[in-house]
Design a protein around this motif. Structure first.
Motif, PDB file in Angstrom:
ATOM      1  N   VAL A 196       0.859  -1.195   0.000  1.00 25.76           N
ATOM      2  CA  VAL A 196       0.000   0.000   0.000  1.00 25.76           C
ATOM      3  C   VAL A 196       0.895   1.245   0.000  1.00 25.76           C
ATOM      4  CG1 VAL A 196      -2.078   1.007   1.024  1.00 25.76           C
ATOM      5  CG2 VAL A 196      -1.423  -1.323   1.652  1.00 25.76           C
ATOM      6  N   PRO A 197       1.387   1.645  -1.164  1.00 24.94           N
ATOM      7  CA  PRO A 197       2.408   2.697  -1.199  1.00 24.94           C
ATOM      8  C   PRO A 197       2.025   4.001  -0.505  1.00 24.94           C
ATOM      9  CG  PRO A 197       2.155   1.671  -3.353  1.00 24.94           C
ATOM     10  CD  PRO A 197       1.086   1.096  -2.486  1.00 24.94           C
ATOM     11  N   ASN A 198       0.747   4.338  -0.438  1.00 22.32           N
ATOM     12  CA  ASN A 198       0.395   5.616   0.209  1.00 22.32           C
ATOM     13  C   ASN A 198       0.192   5.524   1.707  1.00 22.32           C
ATOM     14  OD1 ASN A 198       0.469   6.976  -2.190  1.00 22.32           O
ATOM     15  ND2 ASN A 198      -1.658   6.418  -2.677  1.00 22.32           N
ATOM     16  N   ALA A 199       0.208   4.317   2.232  1.00 28.75           N
ATOM     17  CA  ALA A 199      -0.037   4.170   3.671  1.00 28.75           C
ATOM     18  C   ALA A 199       1.224   4.491   4.459  1.00 28.75           C
ATOM     19  CB  ALA A 199      -0.492   2.755   3.965  1.00 28.75           C
ATOM     20  N   GLU A 200       1.048   4.762   5.750  1.00 29.06           N
ATOM     21  CA  GLU A 200       2.200   5.116   6.590  1.00 29.06           C
ATOM     22  C   GLU A 200       2.235   4.272   7.854  1.00 29.06           C
ATOM     23  OE1 GLU A 200       2.820   9.257   7.268  1.00 29.06           O
ATOM     24  OE2 GLU A 200       2.370   9.767   5.176  1.00 29.06           O
ATOM     25  N   MET A 201       3.439   3.907   8.234  1.00 31.34           N
ATOM     26  CA  MET A 201       3.615   3.127   9.470  1.00 31.34           C
ATOM     27  C   MET A 201       4.272   3.997  10.532  1.00 31.34           C
ATOM     28  SD  MET A 201       3.257   0.218  11.012  1.00 31.34           S
ATOM     29  CE  MET A 201       3.201  -1.181   9.900  1.00 31.34           C
TER      30      MET A 201
END
Ligand code: BG6
Length: 483
Positions: free
Chosen positions: A231-236
């Motif tokens: 999910v390239p736009n997600a952030e951890m």
């Protein structure tokens, strides 16, 4: 004095919850037991958390508050509607790992568990509330403790990744902000809760704790890698329990003591944000006979997969001096009393300025966006004869903390949002009580599980909605701040 908005338009405002503290339905939908499901309420809780070995099954003579909690499992539509009424733009929830993998080591997920969260996300979307998701919030499946020894076992990394991958694939299009482990640093003081560790018979507990921490850190970095691929736009984000330490005096040794105490927590942020072990840990590891099993591959994974943002809970500050040896070296810690701050009904220091201090300290150190994902006051609420609940103490607490958050933003801190802990009353993680209440919404359930479960708005409900609507323009700025 009327004033302008204090928070930017895109600022996320809402509340934060953890599955095991509000869902209930502990055996519904083919859910397995998690470690919380064997943590009793009452006097046995403390004993259980310190010596879990003989408590690893559900006993008839004990009461387990997580089993029914506030039964969000059956009430989620009503509860989310109330969060919608407060105009939340974000709700932090956790997924109960044992709902998705009942024992933790299955190869296929439990579809019934996944469907439950589909419905929760549907409901949140209805009210334009953005979900913020903790992957593991103090609720490792009990099967992983019994079969593998919890996070003492490297195998947990793969089980965790299978679980995380399932979540990313299923919910990746609906969730932007993820957190790998709730309050990961709490493994140092609460190894069972945060590390699913049973250390009753382990001679060098620190060795076990830091080895398990290493596995969690590697799991977190691997999950970050996977999230970015899927999910390239997600952030951890990593998630720390951050209670900054002040030195009791300007005595140089007291300053060193405070520095060391802060490092107990910052170690976890440092690895997550900088991608390597800080050099100050070498001395501590040597002094405590700790030799960690760390592979070259682990180092590479940590280095290449740092977090996108730093999230943290803030409830209090602590004060220390040179007589208090560092938590790094000491398991029992008695903070020095700070005469400049008050305390909650549960003895937690109340220090709004400490939140500004924490925000600045973390931002100076990491230069990554921050997210306050827990803050709030646990208090006893009284219902008036007319049914109202005047929780002015909670309003004051939150007001004063939010004013300091606004100051930190003016200081230049890049802040994603603010979610209060327990917007609806939930079971206390520390004590197992219901009557340590944080909510804007009262739930009629007591420490023994009695009550109608009726939801009732407290005075703070409208207050918080107004703060959200006005982006902080309704906050009371009567106290002096340092410019
Ligand atoms: C944090 C936890 O430590 O503090 C929450 O992430 C917890 O799970 C919260 O509920 C407040 O602590 P307590 O013990 O008052 O519930």
């Amino acid at each position: 004095m009327p004033h302008d908005a204090l928070f930017p338009d895109h600022f996320l405002f809402g509340g934060a919850l953890a599955g095991n503290q509000y869902e209930g339905g502990f055996d519904q939908g083919r859910k397995g037991l998690s470690i919380v499901d064997v943590e009793p309420a009452g006097p046995e809780r403390k004993e259980m958390l310190e010596h879990p070995k003989k408590y690893l099954q559900v006993r008839d003579d004990l009461y387990y508050p997580s089993h029914r909690a506030i039964e969000f499992y059956d009430h989620f539509k009503e509860d989310i509607r109330l969060f919608g009424e407060m105009h939340f733009s974000a709700l932090r929830i956790s997924i109960a790992w044992a709902r998705i993998f009942p024992n933790g080591d299955e190869t296929e997920p439990n579809e019934e568990g996944l469907k439950f969260y589909d419905q929760v996300f549907d409901e949140l979307e209805k009210y334009h509330i953005e979900p913020v998701v903790t992957i593991s919030h103090y609720e490792t499946p009990l099967g992983l403790v019994k079969m593998y020894g919890g996070w003492s076992n490297r195998k947990l990394i793969d089980f965790y990744l299978r679980y995380a991958e399932t979540l990313f694939k299923r919910y990746g299009n609906r969730v932007k902000y993820w957190m790998s482990f709730n309050e990961i640093n709490c493994i140092v003081t609460s190894p069972f809760i945060a590390g699913a560790l049973v250390l009753d018979d382990v001679p060098n507990k620190k060795q076990a704790i830091y080895q398990a921490s290493h596995y969690e850190l590697v799991a977190s970095a691997k999950a970050t890698k996977l999230l970015h691929e899927l999910v390239p736009n997600a952030e951890m984000g990593c998630m720390l329990a951050f209670s900054p330490f002040y030195a009791n005096t300007c005595k140089p040794e007291d300053q060193i003591a405070a520095l060391q105490q802060n490092r107990v927590t910052l170690f976890f942020g440092d690895v997550h944000a900088r991608g390597c072990y800080p050099s100050y840990m070498n001395r501590f590891f040597k002094a405590n006979g700790i030799e960690l099993e760390i592979t070259d591959e682990d180092r590479k994974v940590l280095r290449e997969n740092t977090v996108d943002y730093i999230s943290f809970s803030y409830y209090m500050s602590f004060t220390t001096d040179a007589d208090q040896r560092s938590l790094l070296a000491n398991e029992v810690f008695e903070p020095v009393k700070n005469p400049y701050v008050e305390a909650s009904d549960w003895g937690w220091p109340i220090d709004p300025v400490g939140l500004r201090y924490a925000l600045n300290l973390l931002y100076d150190r990491y230069q990554k966006p921050l997210f306050i994902v827990e803050n709030g006051l646990g208090a006893r609420d009284e219902i008036e004869p007319d049914g109202s609940i005047h929780d002015d103490y909670r309003i004051n607490y939150l007001n004063d903390h939010l004013v300091q958050v606004a100051e930190a933003i003016k200081d230049g801190v890049d802040l994603i949002g603010y979610t209060t802990w327990g917007p609806i009353d939930v079971v206390s993680a520390g004590t197992g009580e219901m009557e340590k209440r944080y909510g804007f919404i009262y739930v009629d359930r007591d420490n023994k599980g009695n009550g109608s479960l009726e939801r009732r708005k407290k005075k703070s409900f409208d207050w918080y909605r107004d703060v959200i609507d006005s982006k902080g323009a309704t906050l009371n700025l009567s106290k002096e701040t340092i410019k």
